[in-house]
Enzyme design. Structure first.
Site, PDB file in Angstrom:
ATOM      1  N   LYS A  52       0.833  -1.214   0.000  1.00  0.00           N
ATOM      2  CA  LYS A  52       0.000   0.000   0.000  1.00  0.00           C
ATOM      3  C   LYS A  52       0.859   1.251   0.000  1.00  0.00           C
ATOM      4  O   LYS A  52       0.460   2.269  -0.559  1.00  0.00           O
ATOM      5  CB  LYS A  52      -0.979  -0.004   1.183  1.00  0.00           C
ATOM      6  CG  LYS A  52      -2.004  -1.137   1.057  1.00  0.00           C
ATOM      7  CD  LYS A  52      -3.446  -0.722   1.242  1.00  0.00           C
ATOM      8  CE  LYS A  52      -4.324  -1.815   0.653  1.00  0.00           C
ATOM      9  NZ  LYS A  52      -5.642  -1.967   1.167  1.00  0.00           N
TER      10      LYS A  52
ATOM     11  N   LYS B 115      -4.318 -10.832  -6.976  1.00  0.00           N
ATOM     12  CA  LYS B 115      -5.639 -11.136  -6.420  1.00  0.00           C
ATOM     13  C   LYS B 115      -6.687 -10.150  -6.936  1.00  0.00           C
ATOM     14  O   LYS B 115      -6.376  -8.987  -7.221  1.00  0.00           O
ATOM     15  CB  LYS B 115      -5.586 -11.147  -4.889  1.00  0.00           C
ATOM     16  CG  LYS B 115      -5.567  -9.801  -4.243  1.00  0.00           C
ATOM     17  CD  LYS B 115      -5.915  -9.901  -2.754  1.00  0.00           C
ATOM     18  CE  LYS B 115      -6.064  -8.483  -2.210  1.00  0.00           C
ATOM     19  NZ  LYS B 115      -6.881  -8.302  -1.080  1.00  0.00           N
TER      20      LYS B 115
ATOM     21  N   LYS C 265     -10.459  -4.502  -5.188  1.00  0.00           N
ATOM     22  CA  LYS C 265     -11.263  -3.297  -5.419  1.00  0.00           C
ATOM     23  C   LYS C 265     -10.473  -2.271  -6.206  1.00  0.00           C
ATOM     24  O   LYS C 265     -11.018  -1.471  -6.919  1.00  0.00           O
ATOM     25  CB  LYS C 265     -11.599  -2.643  -4.072  1.00  0.00           C
ATOM     26  CG  LYS C 265     -12.710  -3.306  -3.311  1.00  0.00           C
ATOM     27  CD  LYS C 265     -12.935  -2.606  -1.988  1.00  0.00           C
ATOM     28  CE  LYS C 265     -12.608  -3.542  -0.860  1.00  0.00           C
ATOM     29  NZ  LYS C 265     -12.831  -3.059   0.476  1.00  0.00           N
TER      30      LYS C 265
HETATM   31  P1  ATP Z   1      -8.985  -5.044  -1.880  1.00  0.00           P
HETATM   32  O1  ATP Z   1      -7.626  -5.582  -2.163  1.00  0.00           O
HETATM   33  O2  ATP Z   1     -10.017  -5.591  -2.781  1.00  0.00           O
HETATM   34  O3  ATP Z   1      -8.980  -3.535  -1.788  1.00  0.00           O
HETATM   35  P2  ATP Z   1      -8.492  -5.632   0.812  1.00  0.00           P
HETATM   36  O4  ATP Z   1      -7.892  -6.973   0.927  1.00  0.00           O
HETATM   37  O5  ATP Z   1      -7.577  -4.465   0.841  1.00  0.00           O
HETATM   38  O6  ATP Z   1      -9.423  -5.557  -0.446  1.00  0.00           O
HETATM   39  P3  ATP Z   1     -10.785  -5.797   2.457  1.00  0.00           P
HETATM   40  O7  ATP Z   1     -11.709  -5.301   1.450  1.00  0.00           O
HETATM   41  O8  ATP Z   1     -10.971  -5.274   3.827  1.00  0.00           O
HETATM   42  O9  ATP Z   1      -9.352  -5.379   2.071  1.00  0.00           O
HETATM   43  O10 ATP Z   1     -10.769  -7.383   2.483  1.00  0.00           O
HETATM   44  C1  ATP Z   1     -11.686  -8.049   3.290  1.00  0.00           C
HETATM   45  C2  ATP Z   1     -11.418  -9.506   3.343  1.00  0.00           C
HETATM   46  O11 ATP Z   1     -11.601 -10.071   2.063  1.00  0.00           O
HETATM   47  C3  ATP Z   1     -10.011  -9.889   3.798  1.00  0.00           C
HETATM   48  O12 ATP Z   1     -10.090 -10.984   4.682  1.00  0.00           O
HETATM   49  C4  ATP Z   1      -9.331 -10.280   2.530  1.00  0.00           C
HETATM   50  O13 ATP Z   1      -8.339 -11.252   2.759  1.00  0.00           O
HETATM   51  C5  ATP Z   1     -10.480 -10.874   1.733  1.00  0.00           C
HETATM   52  N1  ATP Z   1     -10.232 -10.754   0.300  1.00  0.00           N
HETATM   53  C6  ATP Z   1     -10.058  -9.609  -0.406  1.00  0.00           C
HETATM   54  N2  ATP Z   1      -9.806  -9.882  -1.696  1.00  0.00           N
HETATM   55  C7  ATP Z   1      -9.832 -11.241  -1.809  1.00  0.00           C
HETATM   56  C8  ATP Z   1      -9.634 -12.151  -2.910  1.00  0.00           C
HETATM   57  N3  ATP Z   1      -9.366 -11.717  -4.142  1.00  0.00           N
HETATM   58  N4  ATP Z   1      -9.740 -13.477  -2.660  1.00  0.00           N
HETATM   59  C9  ATP Z   1     -10.018 -13.942  -1.427  1.00  0.00           C
HETATM   60  N5  ATP Z   1     -10.209 -13.145  -0.355  1.00  0.00           N
HETATM   61  C10 ATP Z   1     -10.111 -11.807  -0.533  1.00  0.00           C
END
Ligand code: ATP
Ligand code: LTN
Length: 330
Positions: A113, A195, A198
Site C-alpha cells: 500500500k 488477487k 477493489k
Molecule cells: P482489496 O484488495 O479488494 O482492496 P483488501 O484486501 O484491501 O481488499 P478488504 O476489502 O478489507 O481489504 O478485504 C476483506 C477480506 O476479504 C479480507 O479478509 C481479505 O483477505 C479478503 N479478500 C479480499 N480480496 C480477496 C480475494 N481476491 N480473494 C479472497 N479473499 C479476498
C-alpha cells in the site's frame, strides 16, 4: 461447551467483489450457526487511504447491506461498526506501544500500500496491524476467518497477545488464522497472477457482487486463459483457467477432478459460459436482497446500533482489564 468466538471484518472501502464473497463472506455465513460470531465493518481502518467523507459513510451502508444480503443474520451474529465501539481505537493505541517498528515494516500489506499511495504514507497505514490486533483481541476471538493476504496480520496479533500476556499475566486469548485452502485468494480475471481487488485498474478484472448478469457474462467470457484449450487445474502454468475452476468449484461444490471430467474435450467456450451461469445464479438472490436493503437505511441503522451495544459489552470488559493491568486510570 462454550461456543468458540469468531471475529472478522472488511474495510468499508467500496463495492464488494467475488473475491470477498468466496474468500470470506460465504465463510462468515457458514460459521454463524456453529460459533459466536462478531463481524465488523472496519471504517476506522479505511482512513489509512484518503477518502471522500460522503463515500465513506455510504460505503458503511453498502457493506452492511452486503453482509445481510449474503446471509448474515443479525439475530445470530453481532454485526457492528468499528467506529461505534470506542474500545477499538483505545486498545489500538495501547497495542501500538507494544508493537515494534521492525515488525510493522515487515508487513506485506504495508509495503504494497505504501508503494501504491507513495504520496500519502501516513502513520496509520504503518500501524494498521496494531489496530487490527485490537479488533481481534477485544473479543477474545479463537478464530479469525480472512483471505490469505491477512494471515500475516493475524500472526502479528498472536505475537502481541503473547507478549502482553507474558508481561501482565493471562489477558488475551491467542487467536488462530482461519484460512480455507480453496478460494482464499481469488485472482483477477484479466491478471490471474494478482488477487481480485477493489483497486484493480484493469477493466473486466473484477466481478462486483452487484454486477448485472450481462456484465458478469461479458467479464467471464473475456477472462484471460491460455492457448491449450484443456480445462485442467494447474495453478502455475494455467493460472487463468485454474482460477475460474476454483470459482466454479466453490459455487457448485465440485472438486477440480469433477470439473476436469465435466469439460473434457470441450474447449474453453462452454466452460466459461458454465462458470458465468453459476456465478449469475449464485449472486441473483444477493443482488435482489441488496437492492431492497439499500432502499431501507433505517433498518440498517437499527442493525448496527443493536450490534454496537452487544459488541461494547464484551469489548469494554477486555479494555477494563487491560487498563487495570497497565496502570491507566479511567
Ligand atoms: P482489496 O484488495 O479488494 O482492496 P483488501 O484486501 O484491501 O481488499 P478488504 O476489502 O478489507 O481489504 O478485504 C476483506 C477480506 O476479504 C479480507 O479478509 C481479505 O483477505 C479478503 N479478500 C479480499 N480480496 C480477496 C480475494 N481476491 N480473494 C479472497 N479473499 C479476498
Ligand atoms: N485488515 C482487514 C480488515 C480487518 C480485519 C480486522 C479482518 C480489520 N480488522 C480484524 C479480520 C479481523 C482487511 O481485510 N484488509
Amino acid at each position: 461447551m462454550e461456543k468458540k468466538v469468531i471475529l472478522s471484518g472488511i474495510q468499508a472501502t467500496g463495492d464488494l467483489h467475488l473475491g470477498h464473497y468466496i474468500g470470506v463472506l460465504k465463510r462468515f455465513v457458514e460459521m454463524q450457526d456453529e460459533f459466536d460470531c462478531y463481524y465488523m465493518i472496519a471504517n476506522l481502518h479505511a482512513l489509512t487511504v484518503r477518502r471522500d467523507p460522503k463515500e465513506l459513510k455510504e460505503n458503511v451502508y453498502k457493506l452492511l447491506a452486503s453482509y445481510i444480503a449474503a446471509g448474515l443474520d443479525p439475530d445470530k451474529s453481532t454485526i457492528f461498526l468499528q467506529s461505534q465501539v470506542h474500545e477499538h481505537a483505545e486498545l489500538g493505541w495501547v497495542l501500538d506501544c507494544y508493537t515494534y517498528m521492525g515488525e510493522l515494516s515487515r508487513m506485506t500489506q504495508y509495503k504494497d500500500k505504501s508503494a501504491k499511495h507513495a504520496d500519502n504514507i501516513n502513520a496509520g497505514l504503518f500501524t494498521y496491524p496494531s489496530l487490527m490486533a485490537g479488533d481481534i483481541l477485544l473479543y477474545q476471538a479463537d478464530l479469525v476467518p480472512t483471505g490469505e493476504d491477512q494471515k500475516q496480520h493475524v500472526e502479528l496479533t498472536r505475537d502481541l497477545a503473547e507478549r502482553f500476556n507474558k508481561l501482565y499475566g493471562e489477558t488475551f486469548k491467542i487467536p488462530k488464522p482461519f484460512i480455507e485452502k480453496v478460494g482464499a485468494r481469488v485472482m483477477g480475471l484479466q491478471d490471474p497472477t494478482s488477487k481480485m481487488s477493489k483497486s484493480s485498474t484493469l477493466p473486466n478484472d473484477t466481478i462486483l457482487l452487484i454486477d448485472t448478469p450481462e456484465e458478469i457474462m461479458k467479464k467471464v467470457k473475456k477472462a484471460v486463459t491460455d492457448s491449450d484449450g484443456i480445462v485442467k487445474y494447474d495453478e502455475e502454468n494455467k493460472p487463468g483457467i485454474s482460477n475460474l475452476m476454483e470459482i466454479y468449484g466453490i459455487i457448485t461444490s465440485k472438486t477440480m477432478d469433477e470439473i476436469e471430467n465435466e469439460f473434457e474435450g470441450q474447449g474453453y467456450g462452454n466452460f466459461k459460459v458454465a462458470v458465468a451461469d453459476a456465478i449469475i445464479k449464485e449472486l441473483e438472490p444477493f443482488r435482489n436482497k441488496y437492492n431492497e436493503l439499500m432502499a431501507n437505511p433505517s433498518y440498517l441503522e437499527e442493525i448496527y446500533n443493536k450490534g454496537a451495544k452487544k459488541a461494547s459489552e464484551v469489548a469494554s470488559k477486555t479494555l477494563k482489564d487491560v487498563y487495570e493491568k497497565i496502570g491507566i486510570i479511567r
